[in-house]
Enzyme design. Sequence first.
Site, PDB file in Angstrom:
ATOM      1  N   GLU A 105      -1.694  35.978 -47.687  1.00 39.73           N
ATOM      2  CA  GLU A 105      -1.824  37.268 -47.061  1.00 39.73           C
ATOM      3  C   GLU A 105      -0.339  38.105 -47.080  1.00 39.73           C
ATOM      4  O   GLU A 105      -0.252  38.912 -46.998  1.00 39.73           O
ATOM      5  CB  GLU A 105      -2.432  37.247 -45.701  1.00 39.73           C
ATOM      6  CG  GLU A 105      -3.784  36.516 -46.034  1.00 39.73           C
ATOM      7  CD  GLU A 105      -3.986  35.066 -45.333  1.00 39.73           C
ATOM      8  OE1 GLU A 105      -4.962  34.622 -44.705  1.00 39.73           O
ATOM      9  OE2 GLU A 105      -3.052  34.342 -45.888  1.00 39.73           O
TER      10      GLU A 105
ATOM     11  N   LEU B   8     -11.791  -1.495 -55.929  1.00 40.74           N
ATOM     12  CA  LEU B   8     -13.124  -0.726 -56.294  1.00 40.74           C
ATOM     13  C   LEU B   8     -14.282  -1.046 -55.738  1.00 40.74           C
ATOM     14  O   LEU B   8     -15.145  -0.246 -55.056  1.00 40.74           O
ATOM     15  CB  LEU B   8     -13.015  -0.400 -57.716  1.00 40.74           C
ATOM     16  CG  LEU B   8     -11.961   0.551 -58.288  1.00 40.74           C
ATOM     17  CD1 LEU B   8     -11.810   0.263 -59.878  1.00 40.74           C
ATOM     18  CD2 LEU B   8     -11.871   1.835 -57.802  1.00 40.74           C
TER      19      LEU B   8
ATOM     20  N   THR C 287      -3.452  -6.043 -58.231  1.00 42.84           N
ATOM     21  CA  THR C 287      -2.683  -4.978 -59.281  1.00 42.84           C
ATOM     22  C   THR C 287      -1.358  -5.105 -59.405  1.00 42.84           C
ATOM     23  O   THR C 287      -0.819  -5.168 -60.240  1.00 42.84           O
ATOM     24  CB  THR C 287      -3.553  -3.955 -59.022  1.00 42.84           C
ATOM     25  OG1 THR C 287      -4.749  -3.875 -59.156  1.00 42.84           O
ATOM     26  CG2 THR C 287      -2.805  -2.916 -60.145  1.00 42.84           C
TER      27      THR C 287
ATOM     28  N   SER D 278      -4.620  -5.659 -70.523  1.00 41.55           N
ATOM     29  CA  SER D 278      -5.103  -4.466 -69.923  1.00 41.55           C
ATOM     30  C   SER D 278      -4.270  -3.092 -70.125  1.00 41.55           C
ATOM     31  O   SER D 278      -4.900  -1.823 -69.802  1.00 41.55           O
ATOM     32  CB  SER D 278      -5.731  -4.401 -68.538  1.00 41.55           C
ATOM     33  OG  SER D 278      -4.512  -4.642 -67.621  1.00 41.55           O
TER      34      SER D 278
ATOM     35  N   ARG E 279      -2.925  12.253 -60.375  1.00 38.50           N
ATOM     36  CA  ARG E 279      -2.011  11.782 -59.287  1.00 38.50           C
ATOM     37  C   ARG E 279      -1.131  12.980 -58.658  1.00 38.50           C
ATOM     38  O   ARG E 279      -0.957  13.061 -57.480  1.00 38.50           O
ATOM     39  CB  ARG E 279      -1.145  10.660 -59.810  1.00 38.50           C
ATOM     40  CG  ARG E 279      -1.824   9.418 -60.383  1.00 38.50           C
ATOM     41  CD  ARG E 279      -0.646   8.510 -60.799  1.00 38.50           C
ATOM     42  NE  ARG E 279      -1.015   7.369 -61.163  1.00 38.50           N
ATOM     43  CZ  ARG E 279      -0.295   6.309 -61.894  1.00 38.50           C
ATOM     44  NH1 ARG E 279       0.732   6.471 -62.117  1.00 38.50           N
ATOM     45  NH2 ARG E 279      -1.001   5.240 -62.340  1.00 38.50           N
TER      46      ARG E 279
ATOM     47  N   ASP F  38      -0.143  -6.240 -62.900  1.00 44.38           N
ATOM     48  CA  ASP F  38       0.231  -5.153 -63.558  1.00 44.38           C
ATOM     49  C   ASP F  38       1.597  -4.562 -63.239  1.00 44.38           C
ATOM     50  O   ASP F  38       2.316  -3.794 -64.087  1.00 44.38           O
ATOM     51  CB  ASP F  38      -0.587  -4.122 -63.387  1.00 44.38           C
ATOM     52  CG  ASP F  38      -2.198  -4.477 -64.061  1.00 44.38           C
ATOM     53  OD1 ASP F  38      -2.226  -5.478 -64.718  1.00 44.38           O
ATOM     54  OD2 ASP F  38      -2.984  -3.749 -63.720  1.00 44.38           O
TER      55      ASP F  38
ATOM     56  N   CYS G  11      -5.529  33.226 -40.619  1.00 45.64           N
ATOM     57  CA  CYS G  11      -5.118  32.289 -39.347  1.00 45.64           C
ATOM     58  C   CYS G  11      -4.787  33.403 -38.246  1.00 45.64           C
ATOM     59  O   CYS G  11      -4.318  34.152 -38.552  1.00 45.64           O
ATOM     60  CB  CYS G  11      -4.053  31.342 -39.723  1.00 45.64           C
ATOM     61  SG  CYS G  11      -2.359  32.098 -40.014  1.00 45.64           S
TER      62      CYS G  11
ATOM     63  N   LEU H 167       2.907   3.645 -60.036  1.00 43.22           N
ATOM     64  CA  LEU H 167       2.014   4.518 -59.377  1.00 43.22           C
ATOM     65  C   LEU H 167       2.905   6.011 -59.173  1.00 43.22           C
ATOM     66  O   LEU H 167       2.783   6.487 -58.017  1.00 43.22           O
ATOM     67  CB  LEU H 167       1.852   3.878 -57.956  1.00 43.22           C
ATOM     68  CG  LEU H 167       1.033   2.427 -58.222  1.00 43.22           C
ATOM     69  CD1 LEU H 167       0.389   1.945 -56.822  1.00 43.22           C
ATOM     70  CD2 LEU H 167      -0.149   2.585 -58.940  1.00 43.22           C
TER      71      LEU H 167
END
Length: 363
Positions: free
Chosen positions: A54, A299, A198, A170, A186, A202, A77, A206
């Site tokens: 605004e 998971l 992981t 993988s 992400r 791996d 607000c 991230l």
Amino acid sequence: MKTTDEVWMRRALSLAEQGRGSTSPNPLVGAVLVRDGEVVGEGYHERAGGPHAEIRALAAAGEKARGATLYVTLEPCCHHGLTPPCTQAILAAGVRRVVAATIDPNALVNGKGIATLRAAGLEVEVGLLADEAREQNRIYFHWITSGTPYVVLKWAMSADGKVATVEGDSRYLSGEEALREVHRLRSTLDAVLVGSQTVRTDDPLLTVRLVPGRQPRRVVLASRVDLPEEARLFKAPGETIVVGALPLDEERAERLRRFGADVVGVPAFEGWVDLPSLLKLLGSRRITSLLVEGGPTVLGSFLDQGIFDELHVVVAPLLLGGRGAPSPVAGKGVRRLEEAFRLGAPEIRILGKDIWLTWRRKG
């Protein structure tokens, strides 16, 4: 036929979307000022701590805001935060009418902004394109009402439902376009989470690398806080939070802190990190959204407890086979089909040769 009000509100929603990935923990908000059928000012909330939508629209309009109608995707607000109340600026500018898509569920606002404007004599309407506005701000609405992050689960798998070969290979099941979309996802969420296994197998970064955007915070579930010191995520830009189960092994925790990790403990559940306690902790740290990237054990834990709001599955055009090849989700699973989660029809996108499926839970 669309009404004139709807046309301008859709413009405001489009503007709001431009702030995705940079406003958290604030909502996405767009605003359009119209006088005599013409736009005289518009704006959107670009980043937390910056001017609200605004205020940007009023600044663009200047004196032309007097007598105009303000279309805004969320209730203005009425409290002092990092910036002054928008309601005061709207009144000072001489705006005649305000059309807001939806009420702000924040307890500091939640109808008070609308009441302030009406008490000052402005014509105020609420509810135009409310469903679209709430959907756009589903993450903010979830966090502000529950105090916990909006949880997004994501995995990539082969066409026969495998996440790795029988020997554990993988890396990069999916193609370049799908990988780029993972990085974009992400960049729009506050934090990305994996388990300690992981990290060990791996060694992921991230981080966001394939698209421009902010870096999410990294969260690693490590009940025994036993992560390898040489893990790449300790060297990557941004914050790494390692969450262990109480009582923490303080010697291990202090060792990880020396490598820059923020090590915290939450109550244990069956020997592992208690997920509801984890979400309360993250929510209290103003983490409004959490991307869970796995692996299968993590998971499975989230699915076993029904803790997810959105699900993304990337299906690669590969057939891996193998009785011992892992599937994307472990955990306890369900005993009977009637216990399964019913997801409904997905959103389907084709990214290169991959299929990207998205589901959102309702209610």
